[in-house]
Design an enzyme around this catalytic site. Structure first.
Site, PDB file in Angstrom:
ATOM      1  N   ASP A  14     -14.402 -27.695  52.464  1.00 28.96           N
ATOM      2  CA  ASP A  14     -15.480 -28.507  51.533  1.00 28.96           C
ATOM      3  C   ASP A  14     -16.507 -28.703  52.551  1.00 28.96           C
ATOM      4  O   ASP A  14     -16.555 -29.822  53.651  1.00 28.96           O
ATOM      5  CB  ASP A  14     -14.758 -30.037  51.999  1.00 28.96           C
ATOM      6  CG  ASP A  14     -13.204 -30.312  50.630  1.00 28.96           C
ATOM      7  OD1 ASP A  14     -14.006 -29.816  50.127  1.00 28.96           O
ATOM      8  OD2 ASP A  14     -12.076 -30.990  50.986  1.00 28.96           O
ATOM      9  N   LYS A  35     -10.094 -23.758  47.954  1.00 31.90           N
ATOM     10  CA  LYS A  35     -10.433 -24.515  47.536  1.00 31.90           C
ATOM     11  C   LYS A  35     -11.418 -24.317  47.200  1.00 31.90           C
ATOM     12  O   LYS A  35     -12.058 -24.658  48.372  1.00 31.90           O
ATOM     13  CB  LYS A  35      -9.965 -26.403  47.341  1.00 31.90           C
ATOM     14  CG  LYS A  35     -10.840 -26.772  46.571  1.00 31.90           C
ATOM     15  CD  LYS A  35      -9.480 -27.637  46.062  1.00 31.90           C
ATOM     16  CE  LYS A  35     -10.223 -29.134  47.701  1.00 31.90           C
ATOM     17  NZ  LYS A  35     -11.652 -29.332  46.963  1.00 31.90           N
ATOM     18  N   ASP A  62     -11.462 -25.561  41.797  1.00 38.27           N
ATOM     19  CA  ASP A  62     -11.770 -27.665  41.956  1.00 38.27           C
ATOM     20  C   ASP A  62     -12.613 -27.921  40.975  1.00 38.27           C
ATOM     21  O   ASP A  62     -13.466 -28.804  42.485  1.00 38.27           O
ATOM     22  CB  ASP A  62     -10.868 -27.936  42.677  1.00 38.27           C
ATOM     23  CG  ASP A  62     -10.494 -29.605  42.908  1.00 38.27           C
ATOM     24  OD1 ASP A  62     -10.195 -29.797  41.402  1.00 38.27           O
ATOM     25  OD2 ASP A  62     -10.597 -29.981  43.835  1.00 38.27           O
ATOM     26  N   LYS A  64     -12.776 -29.801  37.919  1.00 35.45           N
ATOM     27  CA  LYS A  64     -11.816 -30.955  37.439  1.00 35.45           C
ATOM     28  C   LYS A  64     -12.988 -30.633  35.509  1.00 35.45           C
ATOM     29  O   LYS A  64     -13.125 -31.590  35.833  1.00 35.45           O
ATOM     30  CB  LYS A  64     -11.680 -32.454  37.915  1.00 35.45           C
ATOM     31  CG  LYS A  64     -11.486 -32.407  39.002  1.00 35.45           C
ATOM     32  CD  LYS A  64     -11.280 -33.512  39.679  1.00 35.45           C
ATOM     33  CE  LYS A  64     -10.583 -33.108  41.423  1.00 35.45           C
ATOM     34  NZ  LYS A  64     -11.323 -32.564  41.898  1.00 35.45           N
ATOM     35  N   HIS A  66     -14.213 -31.711  32.171  1.00 34.32           N
ATOM     36  CA  HIS A  66     -14.221 -32.508  31.640  1.00 34.32           C
ATOM     37  C   HIS A  66     -15.215 -32.390  30.616  1.00 34.32           C
ATOM     38  O   HIS A  66     -16.433 -32.666  30.739  1.00 34.32           O
ATOM     39  CB  HIS A  66     -14.409 -34.103  32.167  1.00 34.32           C
ATOM     40  CG  HIS A  66     -13.413 -34.735  31.484  1.00 34.32           C
ATOM     41  ND1 HIS A  66     -13.223 -36.601  31.705  1.00 34.32           N
ATOM     42  CD2 HIS A  66     -13.822 -35.151  30.292  1.00 34.32           C
ATOM     43  CE1 HIS A  66     -12.954 -37.152  30.530  1.00 34.32           C
ATOM     44  NE2 HIS A  66     -13.295 -36.553  29.208  1.00 34.32           N
ATOM     45  N   ASP A  67     -15.012 -31.404  29.346  1.00 36.63           N
ATOM     46  CA  ASP A  67     -16.152 -31.322  28.205  1.00 36.63           C
ATOM     47  C   ASP A  67     -15.714 -31.653  26.892  1.00 36.63           C
ATOM     48  O   ASP A  67     -14.576 -31.406  26.582  1.00 36.63           O
ATOM     49  CB  ASP A  67     -17.301 -30.746  29.153  1.00 36.63           C
ATOM     50  CG  ASP A  67     -18.370 -30.711  28.758  1.00 36.63           C
ATOM     51  OD1 ASP A  67     -18.920 -31.080  27.591  1.00 36.63           O
ATOM     52  OD2 ASP A  67     -19.548 -30.721  29.087  1.00 36.63           O
ATOM     53  N   THR A 126      -7.094 -39.205  43.695  1.00 38.28           N
ATOM     54  CA  THR A 126      -6.232 -39.812  44.845  1.00 38.28           C
ATOM     55  C   THR A 126      -6.717 -41.274  45.187  1.00 38.28           C
ATOM     56  O   THR A 126      -5.958 -41.657  46.515  1.00 38.28           O
ATOM     57  CB  THR A 126      -5.403 -38.517  45.991  1.00 38.28           C
ATOM     58  OG1 THR A 126      -6.799 -37.831  46.016  1.00 38.28           O
ATOM     59  CG2 THR A 126      -4.601 -37.587  45.523  1.00 38.28           C
ATOM     60  N   ARG A 187      -1.726 -34.885  54.466  1.00 36.91           N
ATOM     61  CA  ARG A 187      -1.859 -35.498  56.165  1.00 36.91           C
ATOM     62  C   ARG A 187      -0.659 -35.213  56.851  1.00 36.91           C
ATOM     63  O   ARG A 187       1.011 -35.691  56.701  1.00 36.91           O
ATOM     64  CB  ARG A 187      -2.482 -36.715  56.340  1.00 36.91           C
ATOM     65  CG  ARG A 187      -3.481 -36.668  55.361  1.00 36.91           C
ATOM     66  CD  ARG A 187      -4.611 -36.355  56.289  1.00 36.91           C
ATOM     67  NE  ARG A 187      -6.490 -36.528  55.362  1.00 36.91           N
ATOM     68  CZ  ARG A 187      -6.964 -35.809  53.985  1.00 36.91           C
ATOM     69  NH1 ARG A 187      -6.202 -34.639  54.205  1.00 36.91           N
ATOM     70  NH2 ARG A 187      -7.956 -35.531  54.091  1.00 36.91           N
ATOM     71  N   GLN A 196      -8.357 -40.655  51.524  1.00 33.32           N
ATOM     72  CA  GLN A 196      -7.220 -41.321  50.392  1.00 33.32           C
ATOM     73  C   GLN A 196      -6.423 -41.882  50.946  1.00 33.32           C
ATOM     74  O   GLN A 196      -5.683 -41.999  51.575  1.00 33.32           O
ATOM     75  CB  GLN A 196      -7.240 -39.773  49.948  1.00 33.32           C
ATOM     76  CG  GLN A 196      -7.697 -38.569  49.814  1.00 33.32           C
ATOM     77  CD  GLN A 196      -7.500 -37.543  49.478  1.00 33.32           C
ATOM     78  OE1 GLN A 196      -6.523 -36.486  50.641  1.00 33.32           O
ATOM     79  NE2 GLN A 196      -8.063 -36.147  48.637  1.00 33.32           N
ATOM     80  N   GLY A 216      -7.788 -30.674  53.319  1.00 31.80           N
ATOM     81  CA  GLY A 216      -8.625 -30.008  54.341  1.00 31.80           C
ATOM     82  C   GLY A 216      -8.607 -30.385  55.570  1.00 31.80           C
ATOM     83  O   GLY A 216      -8.596 -29.613  56.374  1.00 31.80           O
ATOM     84  N   ARG A 217      -9.315 -30.703  56.097  1.00 25.72           N
ATOM     85  CA  ARG A 217      -9.779 -31.444  57.572  1.00 25.72           C
ATOM     86  C   ARG A 217      -8.908 -30.915  58.492  1.00 25.72           C
ATOM     87  O   ARG A 217      -8.593 -31.654  59.831  1.00 25.72           O
ATOM     88  CB  ARG A 217     -10.197 -33.237  57.439  1.00 25.72           C
ATOM     89  CG  ARG A 217     -11.933 -32.783  56.941  1.00 25.72           C
ATOM     90  CD  ARG A 217     -12.717 -34.478  56.428  1.00 25.72           C
ATOM     91  NE  ARG A 217     -12.068 -35.151  55.098  1.00 25.72           N
ATOM     92  CZ  ARG A 217     -12.255 -36.320  54.756  1.00 25.72           C
ATOM     93  NH1 ARG A 217     -12.964 -37.205  54.879  1.00 25.72           N
ATOM     94  NH2 ARG A 217     -11.650 -35.868  54.046  1.00 25.72           N
TER      95      ARG A 217
END
Length: 241
Positions: A14, A35, A62, A64, A66-67, A126, A187, A196, A216-217
């Protein structure tokens, strides 16, 4: 086949630029799958994939998707050509959209141009809770919505779903091992919750039935990302029965 503790972890890149992403990958020698989300893909495009493949890393795209069905199927074919191992699409796009995507993935693999990408249906983000679902005209019961959308994903031929840790158990009870479960909102106990709302520790999520964990973080923001990664791997290894 059950993934090893190290292979369960998907590192979320990210970051806003390819340079930052590749630098981060360089600090995570022991991690395999990364990712690439909407921000980084929009900034850098498929050029980033070539860099990751040169470093022998796997790609979890990632976006997502949607079409309309044909457009999503085309995106799946394009991702396959770039060597993407896993990718996401929104289950709320409907059964036909998901089925066309699954058909495109199988056809691409059957053509002999590489392994079939794992297609994952995103159920409920999330970041959302019951009141958020009500605002967009859905029922407020998150678990029921996740179950309904996961059922559509399975019927359409997807390989798995993305859900929060809180829905893992209900999905496993309903579908057994028929769907792979990828879980963000992870986490470690030693990391902050941040943005989240529905979170869980890595060991708890795996114990409930998660196959893969998107983190991630807690890893990428650590002073030594690879040490943080290995710390979580060790926790997962120690928690195995």
């Amino acid at each position: 086949m059950t993934p090893s503790p190290a292979d369960r972890i998907i590192i979320a890149l990210d970051v806003p630029t390819k340079e930052e992403g590749i630098a981060l990958v360089g600090r995570l020698a022991d991690a395999r799958t990364f990712k690439v989300g909407l921000e980084l893909f929009t900034a850098e495009g498929p050029a980033l994939f070539r860099k990751l493949k040169a470093l022998r890393k796997d790609i979890f795209l990632d976006l997502k998707l949607h079409d309309i069905p044909n457009t999503v199927a085309g995106a799946v074919r394009s991702a396959h050509r770039h060597g993407v191992q896993m990718m996401t699409l929104h289950t709320s796009g409907g059964r036909e959209m998901m089925a066309k995507a699954a058909e495109a993935a199988k056809a691409a693999a059957d053509a002999g141009t590489g392994p079939k990408p794992i297609l994952l249906g995103v159920t409920v983000l999330t970041s959302l809770k019951g009141s958020d679902l009500e605002e967009v005209g859905m029922g407020s019961d998150v678990a029921s919505q996740v179950l309904r959308l996961a059922g559509l994903a399975k019927a359409a031929g997807l390989d798995g779903v993305v859900c929060s840790p809180q829905e893992i158990e209900v999905l496993r009870k309903e579908y057994g091992r028929e769907l792979a479960i990828v879980t963000p909102g992870i986490r470690p106990a030693w990391a902050a919750a941040q943005d989240q709302k529905r979170i869980m520790t890595p060991a708890e999520a795996v114990a409930k039935g998660a196959d893969y964990l998107v983190i991630g973080r807690p890893i990428t923001g650590a002073p030594s990302p690879n040490e943080a990664f290995l710390r979580i791997v060790e926790e997962l290894d120690q928690s195995r029965p």
